[in-house]
Write a protein that holds these residues in place. Structure first.
Motif, short mmCIF file in Angstrom:
data_model
loop_
_atom_site.label_atom_id
_atom_site.label_comp_id
_atom_site.label_asym_id
_atom_site.label_seq_id
_atom_site.Cartn_x
_atom_site.Cartn_y
_atom_site.Cartn_z
N ARG A 1 52.38 40.64 33.16
CA ARG A 1 51.28 39.74 33.24
C ARG A 1 51.97 38.46 34.00
NH1 ARG A 1 49.28 39.22 27.83
NH2 ARG A 1 48.24 37.08 28.53
N GLN A 2 53.05 38.10 33.61
CA GLN A 2 53.65 36.93 34.16
C GLN A 2 54.25 37.19 35.56
OE1 GLN A 2 56.27 36.20 30.79
NE2 GLN A 2 55.10 34.09 30.43
N ASP B 1 51.01 36.97 37.51
CA ASP B 1 50.76 35.38 37.65
C ASP B 1 51.47 34.63 38.71
OD1 ASP B 1 49.81 32.78 36.42
OD2 ASP B 1 51.76 32.52 36.04
N PHE C 1 50.52 35.79 42.23
CA PHE C 1 49.41 35.34 42.66
C PHE C 1 49.47 34.03 43.17
CE2 PHE C 1 45.17 32.87 41.49
CZ PHE C 1 44.36 33.65 42.53
N PHE C 2 50.42 33.05 42.37
CA PHE C 2 50.79 31.69 42.76
C PHE C 2 51.40 31.57 44.29
CE2 PHE C 2 54.03 28.28 42.78
CZ PHE C 2 53.04 27.24 42.96
N VAL D 1 48.68 32.30 46.93
CA VAL D 1 48.02 31.23 47.08
C VAL D 1 48.72 30.28 47.81
CG1 VAL D 1 46.83 28.95 46.05
CG2 VAL D 1 46.37 31.43 45.07
N CYS D 2 49.87 29.81 47.63
CA CYS D 2 50.66 28.92 48.38
C CYS D 2 50.74 29.34 49.92
CB CYS D 2 51.98 28.76 47.82
SG CYS D 2 51.90 27.78 46.29
N LEU E 1 48.79 31.85 51.41
CA LEU E 1 47.69 31.50 52.23
C LEU E 1 47.11 30.11 52.66
CD1 LEU E 1 45.75 34.34 50.51
CD2 LEU E 1 46.72 34.42 52.95
N SER E 2 47.52 29.17 51.69
CA SER E 2 47.14 27.91 52.01
C SER E 2 47.95 27.21 53.02
CB SER E 2 47.37 27.13 51.02
OG SER E 2 46.64 27.42 49.71
N LEU E 3 49.32 27.35 53.05
CA LEU E 3 50.07 26.97 54.11
C LEU E 3 49.93 27.43 55.47
CD1 LEU E 3 53.27 26.46 51.76
CD2 LEU E 3 51.59 24.75 52.70
N VAL E 4 49.39 28.62 55.59
CA VAL E 4 49.14 29.44 56.79
C VAL E 4 48.27 28.50 57.51
CG1 VAL E 4 47.96 31.04 57.64
CG2 VAL E 4 49.68 31.68 56.24
N PRO F 1 42.15 30.32 48.67
CA PRO F 1 43.60 29.92 48.07
C PRO F 1 43.84 28.31 48.46
CG PRO F 1 43.72 31.85 49.58
CD PRO F 1 42.27 31.57 49.49
N VAL F 2 43.28 27.73 49.63
CA VAL F 2 43.31 26.31 49.79
C VAL F 2 42.58 25.60 48.70
CG1 VAL F 2 42.68 24.30 51.07
CG2 VAL F 2 43.45 26.63 52.29
N PHE G 1 44.73 25.77 45.46
CA PHE G 1 45.76 24.85 45.92
C PHE G 1 45.52 23.54 45.72
CE2 PHE G 1 48.90 22.68 48.39
CZ PHE G 1 50.04 23.50 48.56
N TYR H 1 46.07 24.13 41.34
CA TYR H 1 47.45 24.34 41.11
C TYR H 1 48.23 22.84 41.39
CZ TYR H 1 48.10 29.14 40.56
OH TYR H 1 47.81 30.37 40.27
N PHE I 1 47.26 32.63 36.01
CA PHE I 1 46.30 33.65 36.93
C PHE I 1 45.06 34.02 36.04
CE2 PHE I 1 45.61 38.14 37.74
CZ PHE I 1 45.08 38.02 39.17
#
Lengths: 291, 254, 283
Positions: free
Chosen positions: A12-13, A16, A19-20, A23-24, A26-29, C85-86, C89, C93, C184
């Motif tokens: 599970r970790q 976790d 996933f983190f 997220v980072c 895809l955001s920075l993309v 995600p953004v 973010f 997060y 998560f």
């Protein structure tokens, strides 16, 4: 304690963690298209930016073609577009700012009235209306009766688009002011008009100004409604009744004319910078007033 | 030698800002199947200390902790926080049932969140057992599928206790669990705690001195991050050994 | 006396908004009557033929409606895996940190780029990419337009939904952590479920944006009057056909374009209304 499988905890970790990271990543993309667009505009546009660019009107296709064939830089600039943009956006702001602020004051003063609720709803409706439809309306209401395309028709289309943003930002800023401010003013014997004009609006100034700047930067790049109202013009025109050009309109024209393609990028660079400046000033004000 | 101290705090210090301890070198041992109350004026570090036992402090960056917190012979500061949190249940100041889940699923939330699948019969059994132990079963057995947020504040808080009990923790940490409740609901929860402690250790943070006197076996008094006094509750209330404790109990600060 | 005049002015300003809305609706309806009268409302919406040939003038909005719906939904589909995600973010997060500020600046800058510049970028950068990938010969079409449209609506969807995500109370999150959930799992079971309707509304409003987006789509969709049958087909949206043909249209064709405008106006109004209502209930 109930017994749990400990390997499932590490699994599970791991999920976790994964996933983190996802997220980072895809955001920075999201920075990629931004860098790509701004990079392309700067790289292809900076060459054309010179004094001429700000002082001369857009060249004719023929002049541009000859210059290209000679291997030189396309002559001319976009001053007709710059002046048209300033003229039309300026006139639009002159219409939208007073009406928008007063409408916002009305909504903030009577938040519970049914009429206010309807107006708020309609403000959102205008804000969500596609700009091309605002263009159709300005065409039907102004261009057709006047019998010609005109800068004023463009201004009215842009002012309709600015109006809801100014109304809502005024309303929201005023709502955040403490009610004691108004009471203090009235207690001193000031008239309602003076309390609004000399106490409430000045206290809300930074919020109002930010709203106005953002509304302006929103319409600076509008193209579609201007195509249907201001049409475009190859000469400088200060008369609101004549057709006028605008920077985004010129970009559209250059895009459609293979000989003028080089000018697309410099015009886009100019437009982007203009919008960025407005955005940054607006942001600077927000940051300064929140301190 | 086997003692019956389930939780041992050894030199526990916690700081939000480097060099400034919100909790300073606290040492204490907590007996199994007892209720220990932590008292003190606001800002004395009592909640901070309690939350550290569940490693909740890790949710916020910049918090430093040193020392050892030993729960059932394991230093929880060295364990996986997820396992720690299942060993130590927590009840918060304000009732916080999950608004999107039914009463039934709220009780099972610990299992659901931990991705543990149980057969229906076992789930039913856990729900009934836990709701009975918080005295909520008869009140809600007809409406298990309703949202937990429809319950009254006191019922919600008991549901939150049931949710914590469902994971069969070794210790139950309570952070001013009745401060948002009316006196009747508070009374109900206090009775419940006296019942639960027969098979579970409870540490409760409270700034209500009479509550501490009513329900706790042991009391800690904290002041400015230090554990000033720790004793049997009756001794501490009748004969405090530290002047600051006496002042606090007399209502002179806090 | 002055106060009275001032209050009347305030009321008039509010009234102007009502008049603009009423006016928009009125003039769209008036402008459409010729087309609707000639073809019938139902027929106009349900036929796909668009033929300006004077001998056999025939106008129907169906292919543009289909084109609009396809591009917008496809754009929404491309938008979700990035905007969510953004939103996490910025709203969970890294909430309140410098790095979130950087991210929201990126998003705000993207939101500030004018449609026509997105169109240029799509034409000069994305289109060659589509061609070199062999997805389509000319590089124009639904897919190209939707990709650019997605980039344009991501900032909007992301900043709205990150607001809803950051509104989830700390107490609930702590309750889940105290039961041993990982971050998560907290996001999945607590944050998403409590902010689901708000996030959903963000996407509805983003869809409303996509439906009416004009310039970039006009420059990339290929501008053909047909019902698209595949993602790489060229087509037209309601907004792009108006932008393309309005200048040269008159009479029945102009009225048909205005009728398409009316349909677009009503669709976006309904979509935005639904989004706002969901948000109102959420709050």
């Amino acid at each position: 304690m109930r017994v749990f499988n400990s390997s499932s905890v590490s699994w599970r970790q791991l999920k976790d963690r994964a996933f983190f990271i996802a997220v980072c990543t895809l955001s920075l993309v999201m920075a990629i298209p931004l860098v790509a667009i701004i990079g392309e505009v700067i790289q292809k546009g900076y060459k054309q930016i010179n004094l001429q660019f700000f002082t001369e009107v857009a060249p004719s296709t023929l002049d541009a073609m000859l210059a290209r064939e000679a291997g030189g830089v396309i002559p001319g600039g976009i001053v007709n577009g710059i002046i048209g943009t300033l003229l039309m956006v300026g006139a639009a702001a002159l219409i939208a700012i007073p009406v928008g602020i007063m409408g916002g004051v009305y909504l903030a003063e009577k938040p519970k009235a049914i009429f206010s609720i309807i107006v708020k709803f309609l403000t959102d409706l205008i804000q969500g209306t596609p700009s091309i439809i605002v263009g159709i309306i300005a065409y039907t209401v102004i261009v057709v009766p006047l019998g010609s395309y005109s800068a004023i028709a463009g201004s009215i289309a842009l002012s309709i688009m600015m109006l809801p943003l100014i109304v809502r930002s005024t309303e929201e800023t005023l709502k955040m002011l403490p009610t004691t401010l108004k009471e203090a003013g009235l207690a001193l014997g000031a008239s309602y008009t003076n309390v609004v004009l000399k106490v409430l609006l000045p206290s809300a100034f930074s919020g109002l100004f930010t709203g106005i700047l953002l509304a302006t930067s929103r319409v600076l790049g509008e193209t579609a409604p201007l195509m249907m109202t201001a049409l475009g013009s190859s000469t400088i025109s200060w008369n609101l009744e004549n057709p006028a050009s605008a920077v985004p309109l010129l970009i559209w024209e250059f895009y459609n004319d293979p000989n003028l393609i080089d000018l697309i990028w410099s015009s886009s660079l100019f437009l982007l910078l203009l919008i960025l400046i407005f955005n940054f000033i607006a942001k600077y004000i927000v940051e300064r007033s929140s301190k | 030698m086997k003692d019956n101290n389930i939780l041992k705090l050894k030199d526990v210090s916690i700081s939000y800002v480097p060099g400034k301890n919100a909790v300073n070198k606290v040492c204490a041992e907590i007996k199994e199947n007892s209720i220990t109350a932590i008292m003190g004026p606001s800002g004395c570090g009592k909640s901070t200390l309690l939350r550290a036992i569940n490693r909740m402090h890790e949710l916020y960056p910049d918090i430093n902790i040193s020392g050892e917190i030993i729960l059932r012979d394991q230093n929880i500061l060295k364990m996986n926080p997820i396992k720690v949190r299942r060993m130590a249940g927590m009840v918060f100041q304000r009732p916080n049932p999950f608004p999107t889940m039914s009463i039934y699923n709220n009780v099972l939330a610990g299992y659901k969140l931990n991705g543990i699948k149980l057969p229906k019969a076992e789930k039913d059994q856990i729900v009934e057992e836990c709701l009975r132990s918080v005295g909520l079963w008869d009140e809600v057995k007809e409406s298990l599928n309703k949202k937990g947020t429809f319950l009254s504040g006191g019922q919600q808080q008991r549901l939150c206790i049931a949710r914590a009990l469902a994971l069969k923790p070794d210790i139950l940490l309570m952070d001013e669990p009745t401060s948002a409740l009316d006196p009747i609901a508070t009374n109900r929860i206090e009775e419940l705690l006296l019942e639960i402690k027969k098979h579970l250790t409870i540490v409760i943070v409270t700034h209500n001195m009479s509550q501490a006197a009513r329900i706790s076996d042991y009391s800690m008094f904290m002041y400015l991050g230090e554990l000033v006094e720790y004793d049997k509750t009756e001794l501490m209330f009748t004969n405090p050994s530290d002047k600051r404790t006496e002042q606090y109990l007399n209502g002179q600060f806090g | 006396m002055r106060d009275k005049i001032f209050k009347i002015l305030l009321l008039l300003s509010a009234l102007i908004i009502v008049l603009i809305c009423g006016g928009m609706f009125y003039f769209l309806v008036m402008g459409s009557t010729e087309a609707f009268g000639h073809f019938g409302i139902f027929n106009f919406i349900s036929t796909a033929e668009w033929d300006p040939n004077p001998d056999n003038e025939q106008y129907g909005a169906l292919s543009f409606i289909v084109g609009t719906v396809m591009t917008s939904f496809l754009a929404l589909l491309f938008c979700i895996p990035f905007s969510l995600p953004v939103a996490l973010f910025n709203g969970e997060y890294f909430r309140g940190t410098k790095i979130a500020l950087f991210m929201s600046t990126v998003v705000n800058l993207l939101a500030g780029i004018p449609s026509v510049i997105y169109g240029l970028w799509g034409f000069y950068t994305l289109r060659p990419l589509i061609i070199s990938l062999g997805l389509s010969e000319q590089g124009f079409g639904i897919l190209t337009a939707s990709l650019v449209l997605a980039i344009m609506i991501i900032p909007y969807a992301a900043s709205l939904s990150s607001e809803f995500i950051s509104m989830v109370s700390n107490e609930l999150k702590e309750a889940a952590y105290s039961l041993g959930a990982t971050r998560f799992e907290v996001i999945k079971s607590v944050i998403f479920s409590s902010s689901a309707s708000g996030i959903f509304a963000s996407y509805i409003l983003a869809l409303g944006r996509a439906l009416g987006e004009t310039m970039a789509v006009t420059m990339l969709i290929g501008n053909t009057n047909n019902i698209p049958t595949s993602l790489t087909d060229t087509s037209n949206t309601m907004a792009s056909v108006i932008a393309n043909q309005f200048g040269e249209a008159s009479d029945l064709r102009l009225s048909s374009l205005i009728a398409i405008g009316l349909i677009l106006f009503l669709i976006t109004a309904v979509i935005n209304f639904i989004g706002k209502m969901i948000i109102k209930r959420f709050n």
